[in-house]
Design an enzyme around this catalytic site. Structure first.
Site, PDB file in Angstrom:
ATOM      1  CB  THR D  16      -0.907   0.049   1.244  1.00 41.51           C
ATOM      2  OG1 THR D  16      -0.087   0.079   2.420  1.00 41.51           O
ATOM      3  CG2 THR D  16      -1.815  -1.163   1.316  1.00 41.51           C
ATOM      4  CG  ASP D  17       0.076   4.519  -2.482  1.00 47.01           C
ATOM      5  OD1 ASP D  17      -0.975   4.868  -1.911  1.00 47.01           O
ATOM      6  OD2 ASP D  17       0.157   4.433  -3.719  1.00 47.01           O
ATOM      7  CG  MET D  18       1.037   8.884   0.516  1.00 41.67           C
ATOM      8  SD  MET D  18       2.241  10.221   0.740  1.00 41.67           S
ATOM      9  CE  MET D  18       1.423  11.246   1.951  1.00 41.67           C
ATOM     10  N   GLY D  20      -3.520   5.104   0.688  1.00 39.84           N
ATOM     11  CA  GLY D  20      -4.362   4.095   1.320  1.00 39.84           C
ATOM     12  C   GLY D  20      -4.727   2.958   0.381  1.00 39.84           C
TER      13      GLY D  20
END
Lengths: 152, 152, 152, 152
Positions: D16-18, D20
């Site tokens: 995942t990344d920031m 979401g």
């Protein structure tokens, strides 16, 4: 108005695979780095709190053509060109060159289309480009996009 | 009460590096996969909305000792043991074994300490373990942690 | 003789996770980048063909203590110190600082121990450090390693 | 003769990344996992020593269209279809579906074209597909490729 950007980076050990070359997925890492640096060069951030509500840029389409491998410690130039500017999306074209070849050689070409969205309660909704970004960038000249070669 | 968990996975091509072996950072990927699967096996999620406010588990300490390399398509067993349970933190010990060796061989041992936090307006604050997790797990027997070897 | 090296880089989007912070495994990516840049600054490469047979540096031990999160576009300084120099292995200590805090704040400390090996027919064998590397580096002063703080 | 393969996996935290959601580059990780599992299901390996000299499969073209995001712990089905079989290259089409939606929803479509090469002294040379692979696979029916939807 800016329509291109260049970033140079060196291939890292962790980016290689057992074939002894850069794993192809890392070319997208390189393109993303150039894209975020381009937006940063305009005084903004790809993950901006400068818009209200905040906007993000999920990808809707990416592609890459690989012509020649990259190896550990190669120097790569990532040349970003604004290929298309729509109401709610931007397309970038990328040319990647290995600078430590003589002469430098194009190793890949990529395309990334990102859509501008708001994140509200975890839901992504397409939204117009923030004015402070849209007003600052323009599509690269056709001959540059077609040739795909940086002007000398 | 559960104090251990085992996960088996196969080494992927993207996880290798130009030395022809799994890049060492991926051992933490494997340990994280076992940890999240362990919590999931209890009926919860490491990124839980089941607590109010939601909690996360940033790492405060990790370590790994590497004994033998892993290669593409090796089968790895990740054996998680609960090593310590504090008010606001959990430590896990990990034993990684290559199952497609005869007999299976231990390739690495790791430790991960995660702190339970709430995320409020981007600020992380240590908070007691959610009761529904704390009540369900216990520290592994000392001889298991000391020996570091799965009982037959 | 060199016993330290500093590298500065900016956190990339791809390095973040859904908690909104840099995924902890990427701190090892940062440390590796500093280590390879350090060796490169000596005129060699971590994956050197300059030794015969060629040597590699698999890790036998790594650890990291996390004190404060890093976020997208933070500027990180990775400060490498030679912590130990053995016949066939080198240990590095790392201090990571977030430079865009006022004042800059230490966010993590790490240790990496790498063993020098030859790769012959896929078999890794520990071997003495190449003379051209061993002769060029020395262990950092004890007070620097103990304090873990860059001298002003 | 086989012309398709399905792999199911669960989204990992590290993917995942920031924003979401799963970082888009990981969709290529998923496709690669399905491709290597497909070749493995035929009794071979994508990094095969079964050919003499050994062959590898660098990518010459990849693309992906993203329709809907994936999140932590989602279950993804990666459906591989053989789209083209040439003398020295194979193209795969991929359909990715989120299985834990009701009903399951297509989240992405991808294409990967890999060229068969030998690695001799670090030089990559295109070479015909190994007979034991070429003889075992065939191109998927046109209606399947066109519809892009798994038959019930």
């Amino acid at each position: 108005m800016p329509y291109e950007f260049k970033l140079v980076r060196r291939v890292e050990f962790i980016e290689t695979d057992m074939a002894g070359i850069v794993h192809y997925s890392n070319f997208f890492r390189y393109m993303e780095a150039a894209e975020t640096a381009f937006i940063r060069s305009l005084g903004f951030s790809i993950w901006t709190q400068q818009a209200e509500p905040p906007v993000g840029w999920p990808r809707v389409h990416v592609e890459c053509d690989y012509k020649s491998p990259l190896r550990f410690e190669d120097e790569v130039e990532i040349h970003l060109l604004v290929a298309e500017k729509k109401a709610k999306a931007i397309s970038y074209a990328f040319r990647l060159r290995k600078l430590n070849a003589h002469p430098p050689v194009e190793v890949a070409r990529g395309v990334v289309t990102a859509v501008c969205v708001t994140h509200v309660h975890g839901k992504l909704t397409a939204t117009p480009l923030p004015k402070f970004i849209a007003d600052q960038i323009e599509v690269a000249p056709k001959e540059l996009l077609d040739a795909g070669k940086p002007r000398a």
